[in-house]
Design a protein around this motif. Structure first.
Motif, PDB file in Angstrom:
ATOM      1  N   ARG A 124      12.107  -7.259  -5.994  1.00 32.15           N
ATOM      2  CA  ARG A 124      11.981  -6.433  -6.469  1.00 32.15           C
ATOM      3  C   ARG A 124      10.939  -4.769  -5.438  1.00 32.15           C
ATOM      4  O   ARG A 124      10.508  -5.355  -4.854  1.00 32.15           O
ATOM      5  CB  ARG A 124      11.710  -5.814  -7.938  1.00 32.15           C
ATOM      6  N   LYS A 125      12.074  -4.169  -5.900  1.00 30.02           N
ATOM      7  CA  LYS A 125      11.940  -2.823  -4.418  1.00 30.02           C
ATOM      8  C   LYS A 125      10.569  -2.505  -4.708  1.00 30.02           C
ATOM      9  O   LYS A 125       9.971  -2.390  -6.484  1.00 30.02           O
ATOM     10  CB  LYS A 125      13.196  -1.750  -4.947  1.00 30.02           C
ATOM     11  N   PRO A 126       9.443  -2.411  -4.170  1.00 32.82           N
ATOM     12  CA  PRO A 126       8.673  -1.568  -4.932  1.00 32.82           C
ATOM     13  C   PRO A 126       8.466   0.420  -5.515  1.00 32.82           C
ATOM     14  O   PRO A 126       9.401   0.820  -5.203  1.00 32.82           O
ATOM     15  CB  PRO A 126       7.071  -1.208  -4.046  1.00 32.82           C
ATOM     16  N   MET A 127       7.977   0.374  -6.495  1.00 28.99           N
ATOM     17  CA  MET A 127       7.842   1.944  -7.445  1.00 28.99           C
ATOM     18  C   MET A 127       6.419   2.345  -7.621  1.00 28.99           C
ATOM     19  O   MET A 127       5.546   1.535  -6.897  1.00 28.99           O
ATOM     20  CB  MET A 127       9.495   1.895  -8.064  1.00 28.99           C
ATOM     21  N   ARG A 128       6.261   3.828  -7.095  1.00 34.28           N
ATOM     22  CA  ARG A 128       5.189   4.413  -7.495  1.00 34.28           C
ATOM     23  C   ARG A 128       5.911   5.215  -8.475  1.00 34.28           C
ATOM     24  O   ARG A 128       6.686   5.384  -9.333  1.00 34.28           O
ATOM     25  CB  ARG A 128       4.817   5.112  -6.363  1.00 34.28           C
ATOM     26  N   THR A 129       4.277   5.964  -9.787  1.00 35.29           N
ATOM     27  CA  THR A 129       4.414   6.311 -10.378  1.00 35.29           C
ATOM     28  C   THR A 129       4.989   8.341  -9.963  1.00 35.29           C
ATOM     29  O   THR A 129       4.421   7.523  -9.075  1.00 35.29           O
ATOM     30  CB  THR A 129       2.692   6.769 -11.645  1.00 35.29           C
ATOM     31  N   PHE A 130       6.032   8.761 -11.001  1.00 39.53           N
ATOM     32  CA  PHE A 130       6.178  10.371 -10.516  1.00 39.53           C
ATOM     33  C   PHE A 130       4.791  10.848  -9.643  1.00 39.53           C
ATOM     34  O   PHE A 130       3.478  10.594 -10.611  1.00 39.53           O
ATOM     35  CB  PHE A 130       6.806  10.410 -12.138  1.00 39.53           C
ATOM     36  N   ASP A 131       5.078  11.568  -8.755  1.00 39.13           N
ATOM     37  CA  ASP A 131       3.964  12.557  -8.314  1.00 39.13           C
ATOM     38  C   ASP A 131       3.490  13.708  -9.273  1.00 39.13           C
ATOM     39  O   ASP A 131       4.680  14.770  -9.322  1.00 39.13           O
ATOM     40  CB  ASP A 131       4.571  12.673  -6.781  1.00 39.13           C
ATOM     41  N   TYR A 132       2.655  13.959  -9.939  1.00 38.16           N
ATOM     42  CA  TYR A 132       2.772  14.576 -10.779  1.00 38.16           C
ATOM     43  C   TYR A 132       2.276  15.945 -10.218  1.00 38.16           C
ATOM     44  O   TYR A 132       2.156  17.185 -10.498  1.00 38.16           O
ATOM     45  CB  TYR A 132       1.306  14.344 -12.647  1.00 38.16           C
ATOM     46  N   PHE A 133       1.563  16.488  -9.120  1.00 39.81           N
ATOM     47  CA  PHE A 133       1.303  16.787  -8.349  1.00 39.81           C
ATOM     48  C   PHE A 133       2.250  17.448  -7.650  1.00 39.81           C
ATOM     49  O   PHE A 133       2.735  19.100  -8.130  1.00 39.81           O
ATOM     50  CB  PHE A 133       0.265  17.006  -7.468  1.00 39.81           C
ATOM     51  N   GLN A 134       2.947  17.156  -7.535  1.00 40.34           N
ATOM     52  CA  GLN A 134       4.061  17.461  -6.815  1.00 40.34           C
ATOM     53  C   GLN A 134       5.597  17.834  -7.992  1.00 40.34           C
ATOM     54  O   GLN A 134       6.383  19.250  -8.263  1.00 40.34           O
ATOM     55  CB  GLN A 134       5.887  16.948  -5.859  1.00 40.34           C
ATOM     56  N   LEU A 135       5.289  17.747  -9.463  1.00 44.13           N
ATOM     57  CA  LEU A 135       5.812  18.226 -10.753  1.00 44.13           C
ATOM     58  C   LEU A 135       5.299  19.709 -10.817  1.00 44.13           C
ATOM     59  O   LEU A 135       6.030  20.293 -11.284  1.00 44.13           O
ATOM     60  CB  LEU A 135       5.460  17.046 -11.537  1.00 44.13           C
ATOM     61  N   GLY A 136       4.157  19.551 -10.724  1.00 49.00           N
ATOM     62  CA  GLY A 136       3.637  21.083 -10.889  1.00 49.00           C
ATOM     63  C   GLY A 136       4.387  21.701 -10.198  1.00 49.00           C
ATOM     64  O   GLY A 136       3.693  23.149 -10.198  1.00 49.00           O
ATOM     65  N   LEU A 137       4.396  21.584  -8.937  1.00 47.44           N
ATOM     66  CA  LEU A 137       4.331  22.607  -7.883  1.00 47.44           C
ATOM     67  C   LEU A 137       5.351  22.664  -8.293  1.00 47.44           C
ATOM     68  O   LEU A 137       6.361  24.304  -8.238  1.00 47.44           O
ATOM     69  CB  LEU A 137       4.649  21.768  -6.638  1.00 47.44           C
TER      70      LEU A 137
END
Length: 223
Positions: free
Chosen positions: A2-15
């Motif tokens: 299974r390919k690794p994933m990270r959580t959504f980047d909330y700093f970039q979401l805020g930007l």
């Protein structure tokens, strides 16, 4: 595996949401002729357009070409062609969505919707159509910003990565400035194009690349 994933980047979401908020504020300023819009536009005329000199005019006439529709389409098509050849289909989707749909397609829809006249001052280059938002500013963020993202993911040499990023970031700043200097856009037009482009770029990056980090791309062959 299974390919690794990270959580959504909330700093970039805020930007991204900040960019969208700036665009909406400028949009309201255009729709209702609000005073702060005139202040922004006058600031642009005094701080960017003045003084008019032969050297500055030569520079901005040339740099603005890097944001026109034809050049944007050519760079997009070349990037997509290469990505298909090397079977990096997410790159092709990323470029097509950002440049063909958001930048080139979105520019037509938005300009037709707002129908803002261009500045009634001397134009140093020919420009047709309406003013809000700046298509060159939108193109610069979505084309060269997309290339910065791809540089970050796929150029592993740190010196080349910084060199490419610096060059592309310079274009992202210089192209919108050129539109104000040349007299074909207000500062609010280019800020609207840049802020909306930032929103589209971040959201497309996060979803098309499925929240993957640089380490995923570097280790993809070993997973």
């Amino acid at each position: 595996m299974r390919k690794p994933m990270r959580t959504f980047d909330y700093f970039q979401l805020g930007l991204a949401l900040f960019g969208l908020t700036i665009f909406l504020c400028l949009m309201l300023g255009v729709l209702y002729d609000l005073p702060y819009l005139h202040w922004i536009d006058q600031l642009g005329l005094h701080q960017i357009r003045e003084p008019l000199t032969a050297e500055r005019s030569w520079f901005f006439r040339n740099v603005t070409r890097a944001g026109n529709t034809r050049w944007t389409a050519v760079v997009m098509a070349a990037t997509i062609a290469v990505s298909l050849i090397v079977k990096k289909y997410d790159i092709a989707v990323f470029m097509f969505v950002n440049v063909a749909i958001f930048a080139l397609g979105g520019m037509v829809v938005l300009k037709h919707t707002f129908n803002r006249p261009r500045p009634d001052i001397l134009h140093l280059v020919s420009a047709s159509g309406t003013s809000f938002p700046s298509g060159h500013a939108l193109n610069s963020i979505l084309l060269y910003g997309s290339l910065i993202v791809l540089t970050h993911y796929y150029v592993h040499n740190i010196y080349l990565r910084y060199a490419f990023t610096t060059l592309l970031a310079t274009l992202i700043i210089a192209i919108p400035m050129s539109r104000v200097y040349l007299g074909v856009h207000y500062l609010s037009d280019v800020l609207a194009g840049m802020s909306l482009g930032t929103f589209f770029l971040i959201m497309s990056k996060e979803f098309i690349f499925k929240y993957r980090t640089r380490e995923f791309f570097e280790n993809e062959e070993n997973t």
